[in-house]
Design a protein around this motif. Structure first.
Motif, PDB file in Angstrom:
ATOM      1  N   ASP A  37       7.092  -4.153  -3.981  1.00 24.00           N
ATOM      2  CA  ASP A  37       6.992  -5.612  -3.937  1.00 24.00           C
ATOM      3  C   ASP A  37       6.068  -5.967  -2.785  1.00 24.00           C
ATOM      4  OD1 ASP A  37       7.292  -8.334  -3.705  1.00 24.00           O
ATOM      5  OD2 ASP A  37       9.472  -8.285  -3.450  1.00 24.00           O
ATOM      6  N   LEU A  40       7.369  -8.336  -0.225  1.00 22.84           N
ATOM      7  CA  LEU A  40       8.504  -7.862   0.551  1.00 22.84           C
ATOM      8  C   LEU A  40       8.238  -8.076   2.033  1.00 22.84           C
ATOM      9  CD1 LEU A  40      10.801  -5.477   1.146  1.00 22.84           C
ATOM     10  CD2 LEU A  40       8.763  -4.082   1.224  1.00 22.84           C
ATOM     11  N   ASN A  50       5.942  -5.304   5.577  1.00 23.21           N
ATOM     12  CA  ASN A  50       5.782  -5.954   4.278  1.00 23.21           C
ATOM     13  C   ASN A  50       5.318  -4.913   3.262  1.00 23.21           C
ATOM     14  OD1 ASN A  50       2.933  -5.651   4.477  1.00 23.21           O
ATOM     15  ND2 ASN A  50       2.758  -7.563   5.588  1.00 23.21           N
ATOM     16  N   GLY A  51       5.131  -5.323   2.033  1.00 23.82           N
ATOM     17  CA  GLY A  51       4.750  -4.390   0.976  1.00 23.82           C
ATOM     18  C   GLY A  51       3.451  -3.661   1.246  1.00 23.82           C
TER      19      GLY A  51
END
Length: 75
Positions: A37, A40, A50-51
């Motif tokens: 994701d 994310l 984060n992703g």
């Protein structure tokens, strides 16, 4: 949704709730496919992940495992 589809097709599915958890799973065993994701965002001891950061870390690990660049990992 993906879990049901992959398992129905005969694949093993390992899910993670956070990027750090996913990275730990990747380190523990060989993985053929990652779905990340990109939106994310989790707070970790080292800051926020984060992703995109997860993918960068996965690329570094694959390079380390394989001893070469990972041209087959794309976003």
């Amino acid at each position: 949704m993906y879990k049901i589809k992959f398992e129905a097709s005969g694949f093993n599915f390992l899910g993670a709730s956070t990027g750090e958890e996913g990275l730990k799973i990747a380190q523990a065993q060989p993985i053929d496919l990652f779905l990340v994701d990109l939106m994310l965002e989790n707070k970790t001891e080292g800051g926020v992940i984060n992703g995109y950061e997860v993918i960068k870390k996965l690329k570094k690990r694959v390079n380390k495992w394989c001893g070469r660049g990972s041209t087959n990992i794309s976003i």
